[in-house]
Design a protein around this motif. Structure first.
Motif, short mmCIF file in Angstrom:
data_model
loop_
_atom_site.label_atom_id
_atom_site.label_comp_id
_atom_site.label_asym_id
_atom_site.label_seq_id
_atom_site.Cartn_x
_atom_site.Cartn_y
_atom_site.Cartn_z
N ASN A 185 0.84 -1.20 0.00
CA ASN A 185 0.00 0.00 0.00
C ASN A 185 0.87 1.25 0.00
O ASN A 185 0.66 2.16 -0.78
N ALA A 239 -6.43 -2.17 2.68
CA ALA A 239 -4.99 -2.41 2.83
C ALA A 239 -4.69 -3.86 2.45
O ALA A 239 -5.08 -4.77 3.18
N THR A 298 1.52 -1.15 5.02
CA THR A 298 0.88 0.16 5.10
C THR A 298 1.56 0.95 6.20
O THR A 298 1.29 0.75 7.39
N ALA A 352 0.40 6.61 4.91
CA ALA A 352 -0.71 5.79 4.42
C ALA A 352 -1.54 5.24 5.58
O ALA A 352 -2.78 5.21 5.52
N SER A 387 -5.42 6.09 6.46
CA SER A 387 -6.44 5.06 6.70
C SER A 387 -7.21 5.33 7.98
O SER A 387 -8.42 5.07 8.06
#
Length: 263
Positions: free
Chosen positions: A64, A107, A111, A115, A119
Motif C-alpha cells: 500500500n 490495505a 501500510t 498511508a 487510513s
C-alpha cells in the motif's frame, strides 16, 4: 510507474449510485514524496467539492505504501515542520473525515506512516491477511504527526497507541483487528472493499453523513456534546426524500425493500 502518482475514478453502481475510487500508484513502494502529497491534496479537494455517495481508497502494487520519502523532512526548521503538519491536516486528514459519505480504506499489503495515518481518517479499514501496519517515524527521530497516535488511541486505547508508535514495530492485520483498528480481514480485500463501498453508496447517504456528524461530536466533546447535536442532526432526516420513501416502503412492503437516491 503511472504517469500520475494517484488516480481518482468515479463510476456508478448497478443501482445508479456514484462511487469514487482513489488509487495510490506511485512506483513499487508508493512512497509519499511531494508529488504524491500534492496529488492526494488535489484528489481530496475534488471529492470535497463534488462528494460521491461512497469513497474507496486503495493501492496498486505489492505494498500500500512504504511510507514517506524522507527527503520531505530534510532540513526543515521547527516552524516549517509545524506548517507542513498543519497543511496536511487541513488538506488531507480533516477533509477526508468531513466527507458527507462513507469512506473505506483497503490495505492489501504493507501500510506505513502517512498511508496508515490516512487510513485512520477513514470510516472503515479493511485488510488482507498479509497486510502489515506500522507507524515507524522513530527511525528518523520523529513522531507520527498526521493524526495517527490520537486516532489509534481512539480505536485501540492509549496504551496500544503508545506501544505501536514507541516501538515502531509492524503489526499484522489480525492483531489490529483484535485491537479494533482494522474492521475486518478478507482474503480478497479489494473485492470485499469494492462490494462494501457499493453497498454503502446505495444506502441512505444523508443518514450516513448524520452518523458521521454524531460520532464526530462525540470525538470532540464526549457523549454530552453528541447528545446535544443529535436531535437536530437526526431530526433533519425526516425531510429527506430517502427517509420519507423508506418509511412508506416499510409500511407498504415491509423492511429491506427501500431504495435510496441519496437525497
Amino acid at each position: 510507474m503511472a504517469d500520475q502518482p494517484t488516480s481518482l475514478v468515479r463510476y456508478k453502481t448497478e443501482a445508479g449510485s456514484e462511487v469514487a475510487v482513489l488509487t495510490f500508484d506511485h512506483g513499487p513502494l508508493n512512497l509519499f514524496d511531494q508529488a504524491m502529497f500534492d496529488a492526494v491534496v488535489d484528489n481530496v479537494a475534488d471529492l470535497t467539492a463534488n462528494p460521491p455517495r461512497a469513497v474507496l481508497l486503495r493501492s496498486e502494487g505489492k505494498v500500500n505504501s512504504a511510507g514517506v520519502d524522507v527527503h520531505v523532512f530534510d532540513g526543515l526548521s521547527a516552524q516549517q515542520g509545524a506548517d507542513l503538519w498543519r497543511q496536511l491536516f487541513e488538506d488531507i486528514a480533516h477533509p477526508i473525515e468531513a466527507l458527507p459519505c462513507p469512506v473505506i480504506y483497503a490495505a492489501h499489503g504493507l501500510t506505513l506512516t502517512a498511508a496508515f495515518e490516512i487510513s485512520l481518517a477513514c470510516d472503515i479499514i479493511l485488510a488482507g491477511p498479509r497486510a502489515k501496519f506500522g507507524l515507524v517515524e522513530i527511525v528518523v527521530g520523529l513522531t507520527p504527526s498526521m493524526g495517527g497516535p490520537q486516532r489509534l488511541a481512539e480505536r485501540a486505547g492509549s496504551g496500544r497507541a503508545r506501544e505501536l508508535v514507541m516501538t515502531g514495530d509492524l503489526y499484522d492485520a489480525l492483531t489490529l483487528k483484535e485491537w479494533g483498528v482494522v474492521n475486518a480481514v478478507h482474503d480478497d480485500v479489494d473485492t470485499a472493499a469494492k462490494a462494501l463501498t457499493e453497498r454503502l453508496a446505495d444506502g441512505p447517504t444523508v443518514a450516513h453523513a448524520a452518523t458521521k456528524k454524531i460520532v464526530q461530536a462525540w470525538r470532540s466533546g464526549g457523549i454530552a456534546h453528541a447528545d446535544e447535536i443529535t436531535s437536530d442532526v437526526s431530526g433533519a432526516l425526516f425531510e429527506t426524500e430517502d427517509l420519507r420513501g423508506a418509511v412508506q416502503s416499510f409500511l407498504t412492503n415491509g423492511p429491506g425493500k427501500a431504495t435510496y437516491s441519496g437525497k
